[in-house]
Design an enzyme around this catalytic site. Structure first.
Site, short mmCIF file in Angstrom:
data_model
loop_
_atom_site.label_atom_id
_atom_site.label_comp_id
_atom_site.label_asym_id
_atom_site.label_seq_id
_atom_site.Cartn_x
_atom_site.Cartn_y
_atom_site.Cartn_z
N LEU A 1 -6.23 9.72 5.69
CA LEU A 1 -7.60 10.52 5.45
C LEU A 1 -8.84 9.70 5.13
O LEU A 1 -9.91 9.97 5.21
CB LEU A 1 -7.20 11.45 4.01
CG LEU A 1 -6.13 12.69 4.35
CD1 LEU A 1 -6.18 13.37 2.98
CD2 LEU A 1 -6.46 13.19 5.49
N ARG A 2 -8.43 8.37 4.59
CA ARG A 2 -9.48 7.29 4.32
C ARG A 2 -10.00 6.73 5.58
O ARG A 2 -11.32 6.73 5.57
CB ARG A 2 -8.47 6.03 3.56
CG ARG A 2 -9.35 4.91 3.56
CD ARG A 2 -8.44 3.80 2.88
NE ARG A 2 -7.56 3.54 3.76
CZ ARG A 2 -7.42 2.73 4.76
NH1 ARG A 2 -8.66 2.10 4.86
NH2 ARG A 2 -6.61 2.44 5.80
N ARG A 3 -9.37 6.71 6.51
CA ARG A 3 -9.97 6.10 8.03
C ARG A 3 -10.74 7.13 8.27
O ARG A 3 -11.87 7.10 8.91
CB ARG A 3 -8.82 5.61 8.94
CG ARG A 3 -8.12 4.34 8.27
CD ARG A 3 -6.89 3.92 9.23
NE ARG A 3 -6.53 2.83 8.57
CZ ARG A 3 -5.24 2.27 8.72
NH1 ARG A 3 -4.16 3.24 9.67
NH2 ARG A 3 -4.64 1.17 8.41
N ARG B 1 3.38 5.03 18.14
CA ARG B 1 1.80 5.48 18.07
C ARG B 1 1.02 4.83 19.42
O ARG B 1 0.43 5.32 20.13
CB ARG B 1 1.17 4.90 16.93
CG ARG B 1 1.51 5.61 15.49
CD ARG B 1 0.94 5.15 14.55
NE ARG B 1 1.47 5.78 13.39
CZ ARG B 1 0.85 6.19 12.22
NH1 ARG B 1 -0.52 5.74 11.90
NH2 ARG B 1 1.48 6.85 11.26
N THR C 1 -5.43 9.18 13.90
CA THR C 1 -4.99 8.31 12.40
C THR C 1 -4.59 9.69 11.83
O THR C 1 -4.99 10.64 11.98
CB THR C 1 -6.34 7.77 11.94
OG1 THR C 1 -6.08 7.10 10.67
CG2 THR C 1 -7.40 8.76 11.79
N CYS D 1 -1.53 7.83 -2.51
CA CYS D 1 -1.85 6.85 -1.38
C CYS D 1 -2.34 7.87 -0.29
O CYS D 1 -2.98 7.01 0.90
CB CYS D 1 -0.64 6.02 -0.77
SG CYS D 1 0.72 6.83 -0.25
N ARG E 1 1.64 10.32 13.99
CA ARG E 1 2.53 9.91 13.25
C ARG E 1 3.71 8.98 13.91
O ARG E 1 3.40 8.82 15.06
CB ARG E 1 3.40 10.93 12.54
CG ARG E 1 2.57 11.75 11.59
CD ARG E 1 2.59 11.29 10.22
NE ARG E 1 3.71 10.44 10.01
CZ ARG E 1 4.72 11.02 8.92
NH1 ARG E 1 4.60 12.14 8.84
NH2 ARG E 1 5.43 10.31 8.72
N GLY E 2 4.54 8.61 13.14
CA GLY E 2 5.60 7.50 14.00
C GLY E 2 5.32 6.15 13.70
O GLY E 2 4.21 5.63 13.22
N ASN E 3 6.30 5.26 14.01
CA ASN E 3 6.18 3.81 13.88
C ASN E 3 5.01 3.28 14.86
O ASN E 3 4.58 4.10 15.72
CB ASN E 3 7.35 3.00 13.77
CG ASN E 3 8.03 3.39 15.08
OD1 ASN E 3 7.35 3.16 16.20
ND2 ASN E 3 9.33 3.31 15.23
N LYS F 1 0.93 -1.26 -0.15
CA LYS F 1 0.07 0.18 0.08
C LYS F 1 0.74 1.29 0.01
O LYS F 1 0.37 2.19 -0.20
CB LYS F 1 -1.06 0.04 1.18
CG LYS F 1 -0.54 0.43 2.59
CD LYS F 1 -1.64 0.66 3.49
CE LYS F 1 -1.56 0.88 4.63
NZ LYS F 1 -2.72 1.39 5.66
N ASP F 2 2.16 1.24 0.33
CA ASP F 2 2.91 2.39 0.25
C ASP F 2 3.58 2.66 -1.29
O ASP F 2 4.57 3.32 -1.27
CB ASP F 2 4.21 2.26 1.21
CG ASP F 2 3.45 2.30 2.70
OD1 ASP F 2 2.41 3.10 2.85
OD2 ASP F 2 3.93 1.71 3.64
C1 DPM Z 1 -0.73 4.44 3.87
C2 DPM Z 1 -1.46 4.77 4.73
C3 DPM Z 1 -0.93 4.49 5.92
C4 DPM Z 1 0.22 3.80 5.67
C5 DPM Z 1 -2.91 5.35 4.52
C6 DPM Z 1 -4.24 4.50 4.48
C7 DPM Z 1 -1.63 4.57 7.33
C8 DPM Z 1 -1.48 6.05 7.95
C9 DPM Z 1 -1.96 6.31 9.20
C10 DPM Z 1 -0.61 4.62 2.26
N1 DPM Z 1 0.62 3.89 4.42
O1 DPM Z 1 -4.04 3.56 4.80
O2 DPM Z 1 -5.20 5.12 4.38
O3 DPM Z 1 -2.83 5.42 9.68
O4 DPM Z 1 -1.64 7.26 9.81
C11 DPM Z 1 1.21 1.68 6.65
C12 DPM Z 1 1.17 0.70 7.47
C13 DPM Z 1 1.21 -0.53 6.87
C14 DPM Z 1 1.88 -0.33 5.81
C15 DPM Z 1 0.48 1.00 8.96
C16 DPM Z 1 -1.20 1.10 8.78
C17 DPM Z 1 1.18 -1.64 7.58
C18 DPM Z 1 0.12 -2.69 6.90
C19 DPM Z 1 0.32 -3.13 5.44
C20 DPM Z 1 1.19 3.27 6.75
N2 DPM Z 1 1.84 1.19 5.55
O5 DPM Z 1 -1.70 1.41 8.16
O6 DPM Z 1 -1.57 0.88 10.22
O7 DPM Z 1 1.20 -3.64 5.08
O8 DPM Z 1 -0.60 -2.98 4.53
#
Ligand code: DPM
Length: 320
Positions: free
Chosen positions: A137-139, A162, A134, A249, A156-158, A87-88
């Site tokens: 923006l999607r959530r 969080r 969070t 994204c 933010r942050g890992n 997703k990144d």
């Molecule tokens: C992207 C989003 C987020 C990550 C946006 C979204 C979440 C950011 C947030 C594109 N990348 O999901 O709408 O919640 O502040 C990310 C995570 C993972 C990959 C962490 C997460 C792990 C899950 C996976 C950050 N990228 O979403 O909680 O591998 O799919």
């Protein structure tokens, strides 16, 4: 990669976060199992997204925020492949690189993690004004739509950072991907798995995408051993949908995919940041035509006003 089969070394690029490393070491181990005669080495790198921690994600944009440095490594032949959370990984890759394989997806759902004091609550029973962390923006858009009584605050942050902020009381709850928590062995923190009726997940969520140099047949042959066909079909449909809507994204675009027999069903949604406007639709088609399904769904949502919603959001982000 050197020529002689007996001394081949393949270098894998990875971000340094704990989650990125868990994912990369998994890939390294799997490749090692399949190809015991090859040496697989991991090279870690920091990406822009790892360095800028004080600015909301939506504001710094999304053009490969977590992938660019890893991509440069491959183009400069310092590494041969890079492991990403799919997703990144942007839907348009730089010239000379390709998505070499998609691994089997974890549960792609979002998950609610609550502060101890709310351990008896669910999203619908959290009190008026409860603060949800969070930066997605999607959530945000989808949860505002369903639960207008909740407040939202950027985080933010890992993952560990969080969770620490949540435990310290900065938030009443946070939303994280089920997959990330699961891979880090923290499934016990999952309080509620958020159903797709409430929050459609991000494109590619829960799967790993392995990127490599375009046409690097040696590497592509190795990656075949990790490819999960059903996940790949689902993710190709999702990525075509996102690419066609030209959503990066960091826009409120959510999806869900199901495969039954030879049929793939893609559900997609675009929502406004206040959660008031929401367009959602479904397209079913032949799994083998996954990308077509994504394109068709994007066109359908456009007819229902998705582009106007997205344009307004991009303008708002620019202004803020
Ligand atoms: C992207 C989003 C987020 C990550 C946006 C979204 C979440 C950011 C947030 C594109 N990348 O999901 O709408 O919640 O502040 C990310 C995570 C993972 C990959 C962490 C997460 C792990 C899950 C996976 C950050 N990228 O979403 O909680 O591998 O799919």
């Amino acid at each position: 990669m050197t020529v002689s089969a007996s001394t081949r070394t393949v270098r894998i690029g990875s971000r340094k976060s704990q989650l990125a490393l868990v994912q990369t070491y998994w890939v390294q181990e799997e490749l090692q199992k399949h190809f015991p005669d090859i040496t697989f080495e991991v090279e870690t790198m920091s990406t822009q997204g790892d360095k800028i921690l004080d600015v909301p994600l939506a504001k710094i944009g999304d053009k490969g925020l977590f992938t660019k440095e890893l991509e440069v490594g491959m183009l400069e032949k310092k590494t041969d492949l890079a492991v990403h959370s799919l997703k990144d990984l942007p839907t348009n890759l730089p010239e000379g690189l390709m998505l070499g394989c998609v691994t089997e997806r974890e549960n792609p759902a979002d998950a609610l993690v609550v502060h101890e004091k709310f351990k008896d609550k669910q999203l619908e029973t959290l009190p008026e004004g409860a603060v949800i962390g969070t930066s997605s923006l999607r959530r945000l858009a989808q949860l505002r739509h369903h639960y207008p009584h909740l407040e939202f605050k950027d985080v933010r942050g890992n993952l560990n950072t969080r969770l620490a902020k949540l435990d310290a009381g900065e938030y009443d709850a946070i939303i994280l991907a089920f997959a990330g928590l699961h891979r880090l062995g923290m499934s016990d923190r999952i309080h509620q798995v958020i159903p797709p009726e409430v929050s459609l997940h991000a494109v590619g969520q829960g799967a790993l995408g392995i990127e490599c140099r375009a046409g690097d047949t040696d590497i592509l042959n190795l990656l075949k051993s990790l490819e999960h066909t059903a996940t790949a079909h689902r993710c190709y449909a999702e990525r075509a949908f996102l690419r066609e809507l030209e959503g990066g994204c960091q826009v409120p675009i959510g999806v869900n995919t199901q495969i039954e027999g030879e049929q793939l069903t893609l559900t997609g949604l675009v929502a406004s940041l206040d959660g008031k406007k929401l367009v959602k639709d479904v397209v079913t088609g032949a799994t083998a035509e996954a990308e077509q399904i994504g394109l068709e769904l994007a066109r359908k949502l456009r007819e229902q006003g998705a582009q106007e919603i997205l344009d307004a959001i991009l303008a708002e982000i620019d202004r803020s």
